[in-house]
Design a protein around this motif. Sequence first.
Motif, PDB file in Angstrom:
ATOM      1  N   LYS A   1       4.608  -8.554   5.283  1.00 21.72           N
ATOM      2  CA  LYS A   1       5.829  -9.306   5.384  1.00 21.72           C
ATOM      3  C   LYS A   1       5.394 -10.929   5.571  1.00 21.72           C
ATOM      4  O   LYS A   1       6.111 -11.735   5.050  1.00 21.72           O
TER       5      LYS A   1
ATOM      6  N   GLU B   1       6.509 -13.664   2.606  1.00 26.96           N
ATOM      7  CA  GLU B   1       7.343 -14.640   3.065  1.00 26.96           C
ATOM      8  C   GLU B   1       6.475 -16.179   2.628  1.00 26.96           C
ATOM      9  O   GLU B   1       7.235 -16.816   2.387  1.00 26.96           O
TER      10      GLU B   1
ATOM     11  N   TYR C   1       9.323 -15.600  -0.642  1.00 27.91           N
ATOM     12  CA  TYR C   1      10.541 -14.722  -0.549  1.00 27.91           C
ATOM     13  C   TYR C   1      11.264 -14.753   0.774  1.00 27.91           C
ATOM     14  O   TYR C   1      10.624 -14.856   1.954  1.00 27.91           O
ATOM     15  N   LYS C   2      12.171 -14.763   0.649  1.00 28.44           N
ATOM     16  CA  LYS C   2      13.337 -14.304   2.141  1.00 28.44           C
ATOM     17  C   LYS C   2      13.415 -12.971   2.215  1.00 28.44           C
ATOM     18  O   LYS C   2      14.211 -12.398   1.303  1.00 28.44           O
ATOM     19  N   ILE C   3      13.133 -12.215   2.918  1.00 29.07           N
ATOM     20  CA  ILE C   3      13.224 -10.735   3.095  1.00 29.07           C
ATOM     21  C   ILE C   3      14.516 -10.320   4.008  1.00 29.07           C
ATOM     22  O   ILE C   3      14.500 -10.701   5.066  1.00 29.07           O
TER      23      ILE C   3
ATOM     24  N   LYS D   1      11.888 -17.851  -4.188  1.00 34.41           N
ATOM     25  CA  LYS D   1      12.048 -19.234  -3.739  1.00 34.41           C
ATOM     26  C   LYS D   1      12.940 -20.097  -4.205  1.00 34.41           C
ATOM     27  O   LYS D   1      13.582 -21.061  -3.819  1.00 34.41           O
TER      28      LYS D   1
END
Length: 89
Positions: free
Chosen positions: A40, A44, A48-50, A67
């Motif tokens: 994770k 990130e 990426y925003k999870i 992004k």
Amino acid sequence: MMKLIALTAVAALTLSSLTFASANCPKYPKDQWMKEADAKAKIEGMGYKIKKFKVSGECYEIYGHNKEGKKAEVYFDAKNLNIIKSEID
């Protein structure tokens, strides 16, 4: 009646194959997988925003945003986080 049954069977098979269409990640023993917390953090770090993180077959899969802020569904190799499949909206 037989045509209706045949069409129903074909439709069910088509839907089930679409439902289970996922990425084809390499298989590794679980002890070789990157730890989920580390995965994770690294994902990130890629921008990426999870929103959701899960194990999908032999892959790590995320739902979130890339992004650029576009919706993303991405499958990662569980050992080295290579992107196996990516769907960006």
